[in-house]
Design a protein around this motif. Sequence first.
Motif, mmCIF file in Angstrom:
data_model
loop_
_atom_site.group_PDB
_atom_site.id
_atom_site.type_symbol
_atom_site.label_atom_id
_atom_site.label_comp_id
_atom_site.label_asym_id
_atom_site.label_seq_id
_atom_site.Cartn_x
_atom_site.Cartn_y
_atom_site.Cartn_z
ATOM 1 N N ALA A 85 -38.912 -1.543 -38.743
ATOM 2 C CA ALA A 85 -39.041 -0.160 -38.289
ATOM 3 C C ALA A 85 -38.717 0.737 -39.481
ATOM 4 O O ALA A 85 -37.922 0.362 -40.357
ATOM 5 C CB ALA A 85 -38.103 0.143 -37.126
ATOM 6 N N TYR A 112 -39.498 7.718 -21.926
ATOM 7 C CA TYR A 112 -39.417 6.915 -23.144
ATOM 8 C C TYR A 112 -38.426 5.762 -23.088
ATOM 9 O O TYR A 112 -38.394 4.932 -24.006
ATOM 10 C CB TYR A 112 -39.043 7.815 -24.327
ATOM 11 N N ALA A 142 -38.896 -1.640 -27.971
ATOM 12 C CA ALA A 142 -38.884 -1.616 -29.440
ATOM 13 C C ALA A 142 -37.735 -2.443 -30.010
ATOM 14 O O ALA A 142 -37.842 -2.984 -31.117
ATOM 15 C CB ALA A 142 -38.782 -0.174 -29.934
ATOM 16 N N TYR A 169 -39.904 2.285 -23.562
ATOM 17 C CA TYR A 169 -40.405 2.052 -24.917
ATOM 18 C C TYR A 169 -39.256 1.739 -25.875
ATOM 19 O O TYR A 169 -39.376 0.874 -26.752
ATOM 20 C CB TYR A 169 -41.172 3.269 -25.429
ATOM 21 N N ILE A 170 -38.150 2.464 -25.727
ATOM 22 C CA ILE A 170 -36.988 2.233 -26.599
ATOM 23 C C ILE A 170 -36.461 0.820 -26.390
ATOM 24 O O ILE A 170 -36.134 0.109 -27.353
ATOM 25 C CB ILE A 170 -35.899 3.286 -26.316
ATOM 26 N N LEU A 182 -34.769 -1.875 -31.422
ATOM 27 C CA LEU A 182 -34.416 -1.491 -32.789
ATOM 28 C C LEU A 182 -33.205 -2.239 -33.322
ATOM 29 O O LEU A 182 -33.100 -2.490 -34.527
ATOM 30 C CB LEU A 182 -34.142 0.019 -32.844
ATOM 31 N N TYR A 185 -37.926 7.168 -35.710
ATOM 32 C CA TYR A 185 -38.090 5.718 -35.854
ATOM 33 C C TYR A 185 -39.552 5.348 -35.642
ATOM 34 O O TYR A 185 -40.118 5.621 -34.591
ATOM 35 C CB TYR A 185 -37.201 4.970 -34.868
ATOM 36 N N LEU A 234 -42.554 2.371 -35.702
ATOM 37 C CA LEU A 234 -42.967 0.977 -35.750
ATOM 38 C C LEU A 234 -44.303 0.909 -36.481
ATOM 39 O O LEU A 234 -44.963 1.934 -36.691
ATOM 40 C CB LEU A 234 -43.084 0.411 -34.336
ATOM 41 N N ILE A 266 -42.128 5.142 -31.667
ATOM 42 C CA ILE A 266 -41.822 4.198 -30.591
ATOM 43 C C ILE A 266 -42.547 4.594 -29.308
ATOM 44 O O ILE A 266 -43.030 3.740 -28.552
ATOM 45 C CB ILE A 266 -40.304 4.173 -30.335
ATOM 46 N N HIS A 267 -42.609 5.890 -29.055
ATOM 47 C CA HIS A 267 -43.193 6.407 -27.813
ATOM 48 C C HIS A 267 -44.715 6.411 -27.837
ATOM 49 O O HIS A 267 -45.340 6.683 -26.812
ATOM 50 C CB HIS A 267 -42.692 7.834 -27.568
#
Length: 302
Positions: free
Chosen positions: A217, A260, A267, A263-264, A269, A122, A124, A193-194
Amino acid sequence: MKNTLYKQKISFPYVSFFVLFFFFISSSSHASDIIKINRGQSEKDIRTNYTYTVLNKALIASIPKYGAFGIEVTGFEVPNHQTLKELVKGEFINVAMALTTDEWEEKSTPIQIPIRRGIFSYRLLAINTAKAEVFNNIHTLEQLKTLTVGVRKSWTTRKVLTKLGFEVADAYSYDSIFAMLDKNRFDYIPRGIHEIYDELEIRKVDLPHLMVEPRLALYIPSPFYMFVSKSTPQIAARLELGLEKMVEDGSLQSLFEQYYGAYIEKADLENRTIIHLGNPLLPSKTPLERKELWHSFSVKAQ
């Protein structure tokens, strides 16, 4: 004789903690397995914090069967396009971590456990603030292809995007690609994402016109493996053993969430429009059927 444990602290710029490398060295001789790895792509490249930690823990998990080990980080950067060549030689590096392709899997030994659990699938978009309105009107793959994507020339992602028919602008170093976007040389950079939040935060003073596009994304299946030089098969065997142990006991998942998880969540998603690109370079042996190897991301039904 018993092995003696030594710890060495290695600091990374822009990071408030130390990564610990554990060197298990026999009191009578050097470690039997010396793992040689490349350093990051720049002083601002903090992506190795996670991967080095996973490497170290996998090696520790393999000690009961394989014994002592040492880790050496190269004193110089091996450019992306040279990494596989150096790995094949096995002189300066014998372990590398990268997105997989058929070429990497043919020329080295892949450990087919995605150490980043699919997070790089994924992407961004890093964009220039002046282009924010342009991206508000992007909803489909066809619309996205009308824009120019900036990538480093040596990245595997460049090969994927070129194969898919995107208009690509090349950068020749990790740092320069962000400077080029800040100057509006192209429209966006797809970043994991990370990666993206730290990359833009670190550069916000010097490159003030960068932002994370808030709506979109991209989905590009992208397993990230450890690869081992064919000249060191024992290192490949011990890394596979160590990583399988980490999958089985849940420690790989725990590390993933530790590094992570935030960050997830950021994001988000589930509330983004996911544009599916696919990956024409994805090797046929990718272990997609092993659900325990992959993080389950919350995304909108397509």
